[in-house]
Motif scaffolding. Structure first.
Motif, PDB file in Angstrom:
ATOM      1  N   ALA A 171       4.556   0.077   9.596  1.00  0.00           N
ATOM      2  CA  ALA A 171       3.109   0.241   9.716  1.00  0.00           C
ATOM      3  C   ALA A 171       2.415  -0.951   9.080  1.00  0.00           C
ATOM      4  O   ALA A 171       2.662  -1.252   7.908  1.00  0.00           O
ATOM      5  CB  ALA A 171       2.647   1.544   9.067  1.00  0.00           C
ATOM      6  N   ASP A 172       1.574  -1.612   9.855  1.00  0.00           N
ATOM      7  CA  ASP A 172       0.880  -2.823   9.407  1.00  0.00           C
ATOM      8  C   ASP A 172      -0.642  -2.641   9.523  1.00  0.00           C
ATOM      9  O   ASP A 172      -1.314  -3.415  10.202  1.00  0.00           O
ATOM     10  CB  ASP A 172       1.315  -4.030  10.253  1.00  0.00           C
ATOM     11  CG  ASP A 172       2.794  -3.980  10.632  1.00  0.00           C
ATOM     12  OD1 ASP A 172       3.609  -3.607   9.773  1.00  0.00           O
ATOM     13  OD2 ASP A 172       3.117  -4.297  11.785  1.00  0.00           O
ATOM     14  N   GLY A 181      -9.813   0.895   1.537  1.00  0.00           N
ATOM     15  CA  GLY A 181      -8.791   0.079   2.170  1.00  0.00           C
ATOM     16  C   GLY A 181      -7.649   0.854   2.804  1.00  0.00           C
ATOM     17  O   GLY A 181      -6.758   0.250   3.410  1.00  0.00           O
ATOM     18  N   LEU A 182      -7.665   2.178   2.687  1.00  0.00           N
ATOM     19  CA  LEU A 182      -6.519   2.973   3.134  1.00  0.00           C
ATOM     20  C   LEU A 182      -6.830   3.924   4.292  1.00  0.00           C
ATOM     21  O   LEU A 182      -6.009   4.788   4.619  1.00  0.00           O
ATOM     22  CB  LEU A 182      -5.949   3.771   1.957  1.00  0.00           C
ATOM     23  CG  LEU A 182      -5.315   2.934   0.841  1.00  0.00           C
ATOM     24  CD1 LEU A 182      -4.895   3.832  -0.311  1.00  0.00           C
ATOM     25  CD2 LEU A 182      -4.121   2.151   1.356  1.00  0.00           C
ATOM     26  N   ASP A 183      -7.995   3.776   4.930  1.00  0.00           N
ATOM     27  CA  ASP A 183      -8.345   4.699   6.019  1.00  0.00           C
ATOM     28  C   ASP A 183      -7.300   4.694   7.125  1.00  0.00           C
ATOM     29  O   ASP A 183      -6.820   5.747   7.567  1.00  0.00           O
ATOM     30  CB  ASP A 183      -9.711   4.328   6.609  1.00  0.00           C
ATOM     31  CG  ASP A 183     -10.867   4.825   5.764  1.00  0.00           C
ATOM     32  OD1 ASP A 183     -10.608   5.424   4.692  1.00  0.00           O
ATOM     33  OD2 ASP A 183     -12.025   4.604   6.161  1.00  0.00           O
ATOM     34  N   VAL A 184      -6.941   3.517   7.613  1.00  0.00           N
ATOM     35  CA  VAL A 184      -5.979   3.436   8.713  1.00  0.00           C
ATOM     36  C   VAL A 184      -4.566   3.707   8.205  1.00  0.00           C
ATOM     37  O   VAL A 184      -3.741   4.289   8.910  1.00  0.00           O
ATOM     38  CB  VAL A 184      -6.065   2.074   9.420  1.00  0.00           C
ATOM     39  CG1 VAL A 184      -5.143   2.039  10.645  1.00  0.00           C
ATOM     40  CG2 VAL A 184      -7.497   1.788   9.865  1.00  0.00           C
ATOM     41  N   ALA A 185      -4.281   3.305   6.973  1.00  0.00           N
ATOM     42  CA  ALA A 185      -2.965   3.596   6.399  1.00  0.00           C
ATOM     43  C   ALA A 185      -2.706   5.100   6.365  1.00  0.00           C
ATOM     44  O   ALA A 185      -1.580   5.555   6.623  1.00  0.00           O
ATOM     45  CB  ALA A 185      -2.865   3.008   4.995  1.00  0.00           C
ATOM     46  N   ARG A 186      -3.724   5.888   6.076  1.00  0.00           N
ATOM     47  CA  ARG A 186      -3.551   7.350   6.067  1.00  0.00           C
ATOM     48  C   ARG A 186      -3.257   7.867   7.465  1.00  0.00           C
ATOM     49  O   ARG A 186      -2.453   8.798   7.643  1.00  0.00           O
ATOM     50  CB  ARG A 186      -4.807   8.022   5.508  1.00  0.00           C
ATOM     51  CG  ARG A 186      -5.036   7.776   4.023  1.00  0.00           C
ATOM     52  CD  ARG A 186      -6.180   8.628   3.492  1.00  0.00           C
ATOM     53  NE  ARG A 186      -6.548   8.217   2.139  1.00  0.00           N
ATOM     54  CZ  ARG A 186      -7.480   7.320   1.843  1.00  0.00           C
ATOM     55  NH1 ARG A 186      -8.179   6.748   2.825  1.00  0.00           N
ATOM     56  NH2 ARG A 186      -7.738   6.994   0.594  1.00  0.00           N
ATOM     57  N   GLN A 187      -3.896   7.293   8.481  1.00  0.00           N
ATOM     58  CA  GLN A 187      -3.576   7.666   9.852  1.00  0.00           C
ATOM     59  C   GLN A 187      -2.127   7.320  10.174  1.00  0.00           C
ATOM     60  O   GLN A 187      -1.424   8.083  10.849  1.00  0.00           O
ATOM     61  CB  GLN A 187      -4.515   6.958  10.823  1.00  0.00           C
ATOM     62  CG  GLN A 187      -5.975   7.358  10.689  1.00  0.00           C
ATOM     63  CD  GLN A 187      -6.862   6.558  11.636  1.00  0.00           C
ATOM     64  OE1 GLN A 187      -6.507   6.329  12.803  1.00  0.00           O
ATOM     65  NE2 GLN A 187      -8.004   6.116  11.148  1.00  0.00           N
ATOM     66  N   GLN A 205       2.626  -1.477   4.995  1.00  0.00           N
ATOM     67  CA  GLN A 205       1.952  -2.610   4.353  1.00  0.00           C
ATOM     68  C   GLN A 205       0.599  -2.179   3.804  1.00  0.00           C
ATOM     69  O   GLN A 205      -0.170  -1.481   4.486  1.00  0.00           O
ATOM     70  CB  GLN A 205       1.765  -3.734   5.367  1.00  0.00           C
ATOM     71  CG  GLN A 205       1.215  -5.015   4.771  1.00  0.00           C
ATOM     72  CD  GLN A 205       0.920  -6.058   5.828  1.00  0.00           C
ATOM     73  OE1 GLN A 205      -0.136  -6.685   5.814  1.00  0.00           O
ATOM     74  NE2 GLN A 205       1.843  -6.238   6.781  1.00  0.00           N
ATOM     75  N   VAL A 206       0.321  -2.572   2.568  1.00  0.00           N
ATOM     76  CA  VAL A 206      -0.967  -2.293   1.922  1.00  0.00           C
ATOM     77  C   VAL A 206      -1.370  -3.524   1.114  1.00  0.00           C
ATOM     78  O   VAL A 206      -0.628  -4.503   1.030  1.00  0.00           O
ATOM     79  CB  VAL A 206      -0.900  -1.054   0.997  1.00  0.00           C
ATOM     80  CG1 VAL A 206      -0.641   0.208   1.791  1.00  0.00           C
ATOM     81  CG2 VAL A 206       0.160  -1.248  -0.094  1.00  0.00           C
ATOM     82  N   GLY A 207      -2.542  -3.457   0.500  1.00  0.00           N
ATOM     83  CA  GLY A 207      -2.908  -4.492  -0.447  1.00  0.00           C
ATOM     84  C   GLY A 207      -2.124  -4.303  -1.735  1.00  0.00           C
ATOM     85  O   GLY A 207      -1.632  -3.212  -2.027  1.00  0.00           O
ATOM     86  N   ARG A 236      -1.499 -11.322  -2.435  1.00  0.00           N
ATOM     87  CA  ARG A 236      -1.564 -11.227  -0.968  1.00  0.00           C
ATOM     88  C   ARG A 236      -1.445  -9.794  -0.474  1.00  0.00           C
ATOM     89  O   ARG A 236      -2.297  -9.306   0.244  1.00  0.00           O
ATOM     90  CB  ARG A 236      -0.498 -12.121  -0.338  1.00  0.00           C
ATOM     91  CG  ARG A 236      -0.700 -13.605  -0.666  1.00  0.00           C
ATOM     92  CD  ARG A 236       0.212 -14.489   0.153  1.00  0.00           C
ATOM     93  NE  ARG A 236       0.019 -15.905  -0.185  1.00  0.00           N
ATOM     94  CZ  ARG A 236      -0.919 -16.683   0.329  1.00  0.00           C
ATOM     95  NH1 ARG A 236      -1.759 -16.171   1.228  1.00  0.00           N
ATOM     96  NH2 ARG A 236      -1.034 -17.944  -0.026  1.00  0.00           N
ATOM     97  N   GLY A 237      -0.395  -9.113  -0.822  1.00  0.00           N
ATOM     98  CA  GLY A 237      -0.224  -7.747  -0.346  1.00  0.00           C
ATOM     99  C   GLY A 237       1.110  -7.190  -0.789  1.00  0.00           C
ATOM    100  O   GLY A 237       1.861  -7.832  -1.529  1.00  0.00           O
ATOM    101  N   ALA A 238       1.409  -5.977  -0.323  1.00  0.00           N
ATOM    102  CA  ALA A 238       2.632  -5.297  -0.713  1.00  0.00           C
ATOM    103  C   ALA A 238       3.142  -4.458   0.447  1.00  0.00           C
ATOM    104  O   ALA A 238       2.404  -4.109   1.369  1.00  0.00           O
ATOM    105  CB  ALA A 238       2.389  -4.415  -1.948  1.00  0.00           C
ATOM    106  N   VAL A 239       4.430  -4.147   0.370  1.00  0.00           N
ATOM    107  CA  VAL A 239       5.066  -3.266   1.347  1.00  0.00           C
ATOM    108  C   VAL A 239       5.711  -2.120   0.581  1.00  0.00           C
ATOM    109  O   VAL A 239       6.460  -2.342  -0.381  1.00  0.00           O
ATOM    110  CB  VAL A 239       6.121  -4.018   2.180  1.00  0.00           C
ATOM    111  CG1 VAL A 239       6.802  -3.058   3.161  1.00  0.00           C
ATOM    112  CG2 VAL A 239       5.479  -5.188   2.932  1.00  0.00           C
TER     113      VAL A 239
END
Length: 232
Positions: free
Chosen positions: A127-128, A154-160, A178-180, A207-210
């Motif tokens: 998930a990206d 920052g997590l609206d789509v990540a929750r989907q 993938q998240v910040g 940059r970000g995290a996985v």
């Protein structure tokens, strides 16, 4: 080749090419520019594929395709890639063809909630999603807003994505999300539903995290939210 792919290929003005590991990835201003650091997610997935159960890899919010394509590169795994942006889907097909992976890749232009049939299961899901806070989107004027806007936290789509993972990750499956970097890693872990657990994360500072998410309960128990001792 679809009509949209033909338009993308023939309208070469504005098309850019970037090296992503051994792959050459094409994209334009309508698609998020591939970030080199995200190859971390691809390499991690490629390592996990070796011990994953049989079956295709699902990629959510796949963009131009670089993360999923590099993940399955050098393997015989099929990749099912999902993105709501038809231009991104067109570039993904073009990039799969350029990488010699066209026969392994299925690209679906769809919203996350409609992307998979109810009975489709995957041993691995990538998930990206966009994860930039909405209040900070204007810091990245060169990026398509839709491709980076993750909502207020920052997590609206990540929750989907997590909802799709919960419904379509096979028993004992693994997901890489993938998240910040920073607080989003813990926030995502805290938001996971019953039967999904964050076990590890790898970050590129600044940059970000996985985040690695594993299924600790069978799918049916996850969907009902019931543990092994439940009665009903």
């Amino acid at each position: 080749m679809t009509t949209l792919e033909t338009v993308v290929v023939t309208a070469r003005r504005g098309v850019r090419i970037v090296q992503f590991g051994p792959l050459r990835i094409s994209y334009d201003q309508r698609v998020l520019e591939p970030r080199p650091w995200t190859a971390l997610q691809s390499r991690w997935a490629n390592q996990l594929i070796g011990t994953a159960a049989p079956g295709p890899v699902l990629e959510l919010c796949s963009g131009a395709g670089q993360i999923g394509l590099l993940a399955v590169h050098g393997t015989d795994r099929r990749l099912v890639a999902v993105d709501a942006n038809p231009v991104a889907s067109a570039f993904h097909r073009i990039n799969a063809r350029a990488a010699g992976l066209e026969d392994q890749v299925e690209v679906r232009t769809s919203y996350l909630t409609d992307a998979c049939a109810e009975d489709e299961l995957f041993p691995m899901i990538l998930a990206d999603p966009p994860w930039v806070l909405r209040s900070q989107v204007d810091r990245f004027p060169d990026d398509p807003v839709r491709a980076i806007d993750g909502g207020e936290d920052g997590l609206d789509v990540a929750r989907q994505c997590i909802d799709v993972i919960n419904r379509h990750l096979d028993d004992d499956g693994v997901a890489l999300v993938q998240v910040g970097d920073g607080p989003q890693v813990q926030q995502l872990a805290d938001a996971l539903p019953y039967g999904l657990v964050a076990t590890e994360h790898r970050a590129e500072p600044g940059r970000g995290a996985v985040v690695k998410v594993v299924a600790t309960e069978p799918r049916q128990r996850r969907l009902t939210g019931r543990g092994s001792g439940a009665r009903g």
